[in-house]
Scaffold this motif. Structure first.
Motif, PDB file in Angstrom:
ATOM      1  N   ALA A 308       0.841  -1.205   0.000  1.00  0.00           N
ATOM      2  CA  ALA A 308       0.000   0.000   0.000  1.00  0.00           C
ATOM      3  C   ALA A 308       0.873   1.250   0.000  1.00  0.00           C
ATOM      4  CB  ALA A 308      -0.925  -0.005   1.213  1.00  0.00           C
ATOM      5  N   LEU A 311       2.431   2.378  -3.254  1.00  0.00           N
ATOM      6  CA  LEU A 311       1.497   2.994  -4.206  1.00  0.00           C
ATOM      7  C   LEU A 311       1.136   4.407  -3.730  1.00  0.00           C
ATOM      8  CD1 LEU A 311      -0.761  -0.134  -4.766  1.00  0.00           C
ATOM      9  CD2 LEU A 311       0.909   0.826  -6.372  1.00  0.00           C
ATOM     10  N   MET A 359       7.329   8.236 -11.654  1.00  0.00           N
ATOM     11  CA  MET A 359       6.631   7.485 -12.715  1.00  0.00           C
ATOM     12  C   MET A 359       5.660   6.473 -12.127  1.00  0.00           C
ATOM     13  SD  MET A 359       9.389   7.064 -15.779  1.00  0.00           S
ATOM     14  CE  MET A 359      10.678   6.301 -14.820  1.00  0.00           C
ATOM     15  N   LEU A 360       6.094   5.810 -11.043  1.00  0.00           N
ATOM     16  CA  LEU A 360       5.209   4.841 -10.387  1.00  0.00           C
ATOM     17  C   LEU A 360       3.942   5.548  -9.891  1.00  0.00           C
ATOM     18  CD1 LEU A 360       5.004   1.901  -9.456  1.00  0.00           C
ATOM     19  CD2 LEU A 360       6.259   2.527  -7.390  1.00  0.00           C
ATOM     20  N   THR A 362       2.681   8.447 -10.965  1.00  0.00           N
ATOM     21  CA  THR A 362       1.890   8.931 -12.100  1.00  0.00           C
ATOM     22  C   THR A 362       1.061   7.781 -12.670  1.00  0.00           C
ATOM     23  OG1 THR A 362       3.679  10.484 -12.598  1.00  0.00           O
ATOM     24  CG2 THR A 362       2.052  10.141 -14.319  1.00  0.00           C
ATOM     25  N   TYR A 363       1.686   6.607 -12.744  1.00  0.00           N
ATOM     26  CA  TYR A 363       0.995   5.414 -13.254  1.00  0.00           C
ATOM     27  C   TYR A 363      -0.152   5.014 -12.327  1.00  0.00           C
ATOM     28  CZ  TYR A 363       0.493   0.595 -14.975  1.00  0.00           C
ATOM     29  OH  TYR A 363       0.013  -0.589 -15.483  1.00  0.00           O
ATOM     30  N   TYR A 369      -6.151   2.874 -13.936  1.00  0.00           N
ATOM     31  CA  TYR A 369      -5.410   2.173 -12.887  1.00  0.00           C
ATOM     32  C   TYR A 369      -5.670   2.737 -11.496  1.00  0.00           C
ATOM     33  CZ  TYR A 369      -2.973   0.383 -16.928  1.00  0.00           C
ATOM     34  OH  TYR A 369      -2.685  -0.219 -18.120  1.00  0.00           O
ATOM     35  N   ALA A 372      -7.593   0.356  -9.196  1.00  0.00           N
ATOM     36  CA  ALA A 372      -6.855  -0.876  -8.909  1.00  0.00           C
ATOM     37  C   ALA A 372      -5.674  -0.630  -7.993  1.00  0.00           C
ATOM     38  CB  ALA A 372      -6.371  -1.520 -10.208  1.00  0.00           C
ATOM     39  N   PHE A 373      -5.052   0.524  -8.106  1.00  0.00           N
ATOM     40  CA  PHE A 373      -3.841   0.765  -7.326  1.00  0.00           C
ATOM     41  C   PHE A 373      -4.057   1.780  -6.200  1.00  0.00           C
ATOM     42  CE2 PHE A 373      -1.796  -0.753 -11.357  1.00  0.00           C
ATOM     43  CZ  PHE A 373      -1.290  -1.919 -10.814  1.00  0.00           C
ATOM     44  N   LYS A 376      -7.292   1.191  -4.048  1.00  0.00           N
ATOM     45  CA  LYS A 376      -7.138  -0.010  -3.215  1.00  0.00           C
ATOM     46  C   LYS A 376      -6.214   0.263  -2.037  1.00  0.00           C
ATOM     47  CE  LYS A 376      -9.322  -3.747  -4.657  1.00  0.00           C
ATOM     48  NZ  LYS A 376      -8.957  -4.515  -5.838  1.00  0.00           N
ATOM     49  N   GLN A 378      -5.588   2.998  -0.532  1.00  0.00           N
ATOM     50  CA  GLN A 378      -6.249   3.831   0.488  1.00  0.00           C
ATOM     51  C   GLN A 378      -7.225   3.016   1.338  1.00  0.00           C
ATOM     52  OE1 GLN A 378      -7.913   7.223  -1.714  1.00  0.00           O
ATOM     53  NE2 GLN A 378      -6.449   8.440  -0.559  1.00  0.00           N
ATOM     54  N   ARG A 379      -7.839   2.009   0.725  1.00  0.00           N
ATOM     55  CA  ARG A 379      -8.742   1.142   1.500  1.00  0.00           C
ATOM     56  C   ARG A 379      -7.930   0.233   2.434  1.00  0.00           C
ATOM     57  NH1 ARG A 379     -13.917   1.632  -1.176  1.00  0.00           N
ATOM     58  NH2 ARG A 379     -13.510   2.850  -3.039  1.00  0.00           N
TER      59      ARG A 379
END
Lengths: 483, 103
Positions: A308, A311, A359-360, A362-363, A369, A372-373, A376, A378-379
């Protein structure tokens, strides 16, 4: 280690009473810096002349019958991502090389009001992104206990400065373990306070919902003293908690009789080296012997923390670091158009790890995304808060290792970013929850290098956390400081 | 469990680099793609969770609508702020051409 001339509390008492001059204290520390700094490289900048001038000013105030404050004459090292007016603040990045902020961070103002003396700005992983201080644009810092090893990171310069006796106190910042992990690897005390307890005004932002400024010191009492000075509400930081600061240093002697201590079983398993687990269990035994009620407890969601974090933190970083565009401060690489200038500036100014995280992030935030990223993650943050809340119904503080291993060799983990990230597995959960946590030295590993144990507490649980740390410190001293 | 988003590609990395105003050469593109894929693969444990009934947390200590009184107060000195900029003109930040650029 700590080859310095005595704890901060003793220095301040002696300077306030006139028994020692601040100038003499500063000169003593500058001599230690002269001797060992060339091999350690804890500092991006040593402020010898400024520190001497400031010491003379404090001595004049004492002579005039003034009290310069609770840190009178105490040398302190500042992580180089804290803004200092008119003094270069680089974040160990080319993109800010030479920048002199037009303002002081709130913590810097509070240190000045308390009579402390800034002796230098310390090295860090660029923009505090890293766990070894090898991601600095100005070269790595080395561990004072063994210069072939890293000091940890990202506040490696601050941890090394205290361990080498360059200053009895230092400030760092902790986004995923950047105070606690280097404290553990350098054998000093490091505290990440509750999110919002210390103003972030003037801390160059990495991940705003996780960043917190906190103290390094050779002793728990000194760390508590420094935390009292820097804590407290600041209208210039909207996330600062609007409530008065508790007394901390005065309550360290209360002991742990009857305190409920949970040893986090989920952080004693995968990837944690055997000797570090043994030291953590020894710490649990020491607390038990001091009258605490110690039990193992599972906090299952902490195992999701690392994913987590990697991300959430890059997502926030990608947004925060958008401000480095060659327009208002720092580096500019000229190009015919503004867009080309920004690309050229950022490409030349940022190192690889910073680029990776931008970059990670921004992605993770991009269309398709986000859910999915980032969503998730934050949950998962909610799950971690819930599991901690359940644990803190039964326990006052939680105990775990700080870092999975003792200090590793320079170059060992630079090739593979994920291997480096795994260093943060024990420290990240407290950042995601906004809870306080500290690392306390508790002996050595099989290689003879320092091991730190982590004490965690619920939000604003600093008193119980520091009391626990003080008992561990006393227990270790009672065991002769050895294994 | 939902379908995982496809593994990050070289084209994805090139695209986010453009968005983030970073220029990567071929070697960097190759290296960063592999490294980012590995981190995202580690995040598969989070991605695989079914969490629709769990609310997100954006901030650890909930403080809402933090406002200050709307009163004039001291600000940073203009000259000191402009002195830190790479280029200025007429007390303003100066940048190269903007008009006529393609994005």
């Amino acid at each position: 280690m700590s080859g310095g001339p005595g704890p901060a509390s003793a220095i301040a008492a002696a300077v306030r009473s006139g028994a020692r001059s601040a100038r003499e204290v500063v000169d003593e520390h500058l001599r230690v810096i002269d001797q060992r700094e060339p091999e350690i490289h804890a500092f991006n900048l040593v402020l010898a002349e400024k520190a001497r001038a400031r010491a003379d000013e404090i001595d004049r105030r004492v002579a005039a019958g003034d009290d310069p404050g609770p840190l009178a004459g105490v040398p302190i090292a500042l992580k180089d991502n804290l803004a200092t007016r008119g003094i270069a603040t680089t974040c160990s990045s080319r993109i800010l090389e030479g920048w002199q902020p037009p303002y002081d961070a709130t913590v810097v103002e509070r240190l000045a009001e308390a009579g402390a003396i800034v002796v230098g700005k310390t090295n860090l992983d660029e923009f505090a992104m890293g766990s070894s201080t090898e991601n600095s644009a100005f070269g790595p810092t080395r561990n004072p206990h063994d210069t072939s090893r890293v000091p940890g990171g990202s506040s490696g310069g601050s941890a090394a400065a205290v361990a080498a006796g360059f200053a009895p106190l230092a400030l760092g910042s902790d986004t995923g373990g950047s105070i606690r992990q280097p404290a553990a690897l350098c054998g000093v005390v490091g505290v990440k306070p509750t999110y919002g307890l210390v103003s972030r005004y003037g801390l160059v932002a990495f991940a705003s919902s996780l960043d917190q400024i906190g103290p390094f010191a050779a002793t728990v009492a000194d760390a508590a003293l420094l935390l009292e000075v820097i804590a407290g509400h600041d209208p210039r930081d909207a996330t600062s908690i609007p409530r008065p600061v508790e007394q901390l240093a005065a309550r360290l002697g209360d002991g742990v009789e009857g305190l409920r201590v949970g040893v986090v079983s989920d952080l004693l398993t995968e990837g944690i080296s055997r000797d570090v687990v043994a030291r953590t269990r020894a710490a649990a035994d020491a607390l038990s012997a001091a009258g605490a009620k110690v039990e193992e407890v599972s906090v299952p969601a902490v195992t999701l923390g690392l994913s987590a974090y990697y991300l959430i933190a890059p997502a926030e970083a990608s947004s925060n670091l958008a401000r480095f565009d060659g327009v208002r401060y720092g580096l500019r690489v000229d190009a015919p158009t503004t867009n080309e200038m920004m690309v050229a500036t950022r490409t030349a100014g940022f190192g690889d790890e910073v680029k990776r995280r931008i970059m990670l992030g921004t992605y993770a935030l991009s269309a398709g995304y986000y859910d999915a990223f980032y969503g998730k993650a934050q949950r998962v943050r909610t799950l971690i808060l819930r599991d901690f809340a359940a644990a803190y119904e039964r326990f006052d503080v939680l105990l775990s290792p700080t870092s999975p291993t003792t200090a590793f060799a320079l170059g060992d983990k630079t090739a593979d970013p994920l291997t480096m990230y795994l260093n943060d597995v024990c420290t990240i959960p407290s950042n995601l929850a906004g809870h306080p946590a500290m690392s306390v030295p508790f002996g050595a590993g099989d290689d003879g290098l320092p091991v730190g144990v982590q004490v965690m507490a619920p939000a604003l649980g600093e008193v119980a956390m520091l009391r626990t740390g003080a008992v561990l410190e006393a227990a270790l001293a009672g065991q002769g400081g050895a294994r | 469990m939902r379908a995982m988003p496809a593994r990050i590609t070289r084209d994805d990395v090139a695209h986010v680099a453009t968005l983030a105003r970073l220029a990567l050469d071929e070697d960097e593109l190759e290296r960063f793609t592999g490294q980012l894929a590995k981190v995202l693969q580690h995040a598969a444990d989070v991605e695989a969770l079914e969490l629709d009934d769990v609310p997100p947390t954006s901030h650890p200590y909930p403080l809402a609508n933090v406002l200050r009184p709307d009163l004039p107060g001291p600000t940073l000195e203009r000259a000191e702020v402009l002195a830190a900029a790479p280029s200025t003109e007429d007390r303003q930040f100066k940048v190269p051409t903007i008009l006529g650029e393609s994005p």
